[in-house]
Design an enzyme around this catalytic site. Structure first.
Site, PDB file in Angstrom:
ATOM      1  N   HIS A 164      -5.828  39.013  -2.694  1.00 27.12           N
ATOM      2  CA  HIS A 164      -5.043  39.771  -1.737  1.00 27.12           C
ATOM      3  C   HIS A 164      -3.892  40.490  -2.439  1.00 27.12           C
ATOM      4  CE1 HIS A 164      -6.484  36.654   1.480  1.00 27.12           C
ATOM      5  NE2 HIS A 164      -7.412  37.544   1.175  1.00 27.12           N
ATOM      6  N   LEU A 165      -4.184  41.218  -3.488  1.00 24.04           N
ATOM      7  CA  LEU A 165      -3.161  41.961  -4.222  1.00 24.04           C
ATOM      8  C   LEU A 165      -2.577  43.057  -3.336  1.00 24.04           C
ATOM      9  CD1 LEU A 165      -5.134  42.361  -7.568  1.00 24.04           C
ATOM     10  CD2 LEU A 165      -3.315  40.713  -7.113  1.00 24.04           C
TER      11      LEU A 165
END
Length: 555
Positions: free
Chosen positions: A471-472
């Site tokens: 989940h950058l």
């Protein structure tokens, strides 16, 4: 250099956000749109099968599979950061989890200097994008392009997890994307009739026929073309290595994600001046926030043996795997028709936390840490995700060569508060597994094992085994021009550069407390109106639940 075309809007990146933008910006036939993707088309069968997620992640056909930098707080471990490559981007290979985040996430964005991004502002856009299987209400929408399936939590492990939450004294929620996020509930997914419903399938496929929309694949964009402080197009190379240019008479919109967008900005001379000079790139605009503020969700997995043969083991190997695949091909049903993430808990790690900072999620199979292969026994695992980390990382270039993958440093657990929260999460997950609902299902704790109990022991196993939830976010964050680390304004316009916007997960000022695909789609929906000069949708002043004693009670 070959001319690839000229359009009013040139969108770089056909991931989740890019597909939304292509749909919305081309809805007016007077607008010409070019959508450019570095990866291939999304025709592979594995991209349609929900349970093929692990196979897609193992392959690099549709996965950039970035190798991170050695993490100094994780004993120098190198993490792999999976990101989608091809039409649909990460929505074509992700876990299909649909969760919006908490209302306080978006109110926090507004308070950080982003007017128009409070919960009341974004809720109408969440509703516009979805076709919710549970039906419409004040919080959910129907008729939108994205099919969101409401599961029934049919698996015994998922049912036991939900019941265990009740037994442990947690609230039950009917809809974690609705009035009450906090508690135990079912987890929506982006599937439809047993098929993955990616952003490409939802937003792009229905409009590919439009004469004013050109979709280009297998072209890597290397630079934004800048003339007198304005973006006038982009340049790159096609699959044969031939240079190609695309001109923009209106705007260039970067939708290449939290890795690709800051990489492209820096390659174009937009970013922290000292870093650009260090790698040999001429500075066009000094924006220190480009590539900084990297937010992520660390993930830790507890594994338990299963007393009964109810796990997915038989369907994940040998003849059972073949039969499950045939069942999906013939009927779009069976074990391959779901992502197997049926239940979730959004909880607070301790009293004094105002809204959930942990996500607990069971899955009815246990996998090894390295190869995504099932353990050779009936087992299940519970994921502990840290949703509101204090640690921050960064994206940096290796040099001026666009073909070099950027450096990714997430800095997990560098802030001691994150270690404390993750320890609490492990203990809370163990408490859930110890409830009567699991008595006939849970065997021994396989990992980290019952011997690991003290703070020091838990810290050691966390540093050895914590992983990524992919989940950058937040590497080109929104904010006012007075914020030295802001990269774009609340309408997605890059500070100091005309005709250039960013619309993807990188503009989040702070990561949401859940999986990030749903809020990324919402961002693109909202910014598409801003790009087109449309007024925002009317605010939706709907209430959300908050624990009345959050300051003194953990549940």
């Amino acid at each position: 250099m070959a001319e690839g075309g000229v359009a009013n809007y040139v969108i770089v990146g056909a991931g989740s956000a890019g597909c939304v933008l292509a749909n919305r910006l081309s809805a007016d036939p007077d607008n010409s749109v070019i959508l450019i993707e570095a990866g291939p088309r999304d025709t592979a069968l594995s991209l349609k099968i929900p349970a093929a997620m692990a196979a897609n992640l193992k392959s690099t056909d549709h996965n950039w599979a970035y190798q991170g930098e050695p993490e100094p707080t994780l004993h120098g471990r190198v993490l792999q950061h999976d990101r989608g490559k091809g039409l649909g981007g990460s929505s074509s290979i992700n876990g299909m989890v649909f969760i919006r985040g908490h209302a306080r996430d978006f109110d926090g964005w507004r308070q950080m200097g982003c007017p128009g991004w409070g919960y009341a502002d974004v809720l109408p856009y969440f509703k516009r994008l979805e076709d919710y299987g549970g039906g419409a209400d004040d919080y959910r929408g129907v008729g939108g392009p994205l099919n969101v399936t409401r599961p029934q939590a049919e698996h015994p492990i998922a049912r036991a997890f939900l019941k265990a939450g009740e037994q442990a004294g947690y609230p039950v929620t009917d809809d974690i994307c609705g009035f009450r996020q906090e508690g135990f509930g079912v987890l929506d997914r982006t599937t439809h009739n047993g098929v993955r419903w990616s952003a490409a399938r939802a937003f792009l496929a229905p409009v590919r026929h439009r004469a004013n929309l050109k979709v280009v694949t297998d072209v890597r964009i290397d630079r934004v073309e800048l003339t007198d402080g304005r973006a006038t197009g982009v340049t790159g190379v096609d699959a044969t290595g031939r240079p190609v240019r695309f001109g923009a008479t209106g705007e260039v919109v970067l939708s290449s994600g939290a890795v690709g967008t800051p990489q492209l900005l820096m390659l174009s001379g937009i970013g922290p001046a000292d870093h650009l000079q260090q790698v040999g790139i001429n500075v066009v605009r000094d924006l220190p926030g480009v590539g900084a503020n990297l937010n992520e969700h660390p993930d830790f997995v507890l594994k338990f043996s299963c007393k009964q043969p109810v796990s997915l083991l038989n369907a994940a190997r040998g003849p059972g795997k073949i039969l499950a695949g045939l069942q999906w091909l013939l009927s779009k049903q069976g074990p391959c028709a779901t992502n197997h993430f049926e239940a979730v808990a959004c909880v607070r790690s301790r009293a004094g936390i105002d809204y959930p900072d942990l996500q607990l999620c069971p899955i009815p199979i246990a996998m090894d840490e390295d190869g995504w292969d099932p353990l050779p026994m009936h087992a299940f695992q519970i994921h502990v995700g840290l949703m509101r980390a204090y640690s921050r990382g960064e994206i940096r270039l290796r040099g001026p060569d666009p073909s070099l993958a950027p450096k990714i440093l997430v800095n997990y657990l560098s802030d001691p508060r994150d270690l404390e929260t993750m320890r609490n999460g492990i203990r809370l997950a163990r408490e859930i597994a110890d409830q009567p609902a699991f008595a006939d299902l849970r065997g021994v704790e396989l990992f980290p094992g019952p011997a690991v109990q003290t703070d020091d022991e838990l810290d050691a196993v966390l540093r050895k085994s914590v992983a990524t939830q992919w989940h950058l976010t937040c590497t080109a964050k929104m904010g006012p021009a007075t914020d030295p680390m802001a990269v774009v304004d609340p309408d997605g316009r890059v500070h100091g550069i005309d005709g250039l916007r960013v619309a993807d997960a990188s503009v989040m000022p702070q990561v949401t407390n859940g999986n990030t695909n749903a809020p990324t789609l919402m961002i693109a929906e909202k910014l598409s109106d801003a790009i087109l000069g449309k007024p925002p949708l009317p605010r939706a002043e709907d209430p959300v639940w908050e624990h009345p004693n959050w300051d003194t009670a953990q549940r």
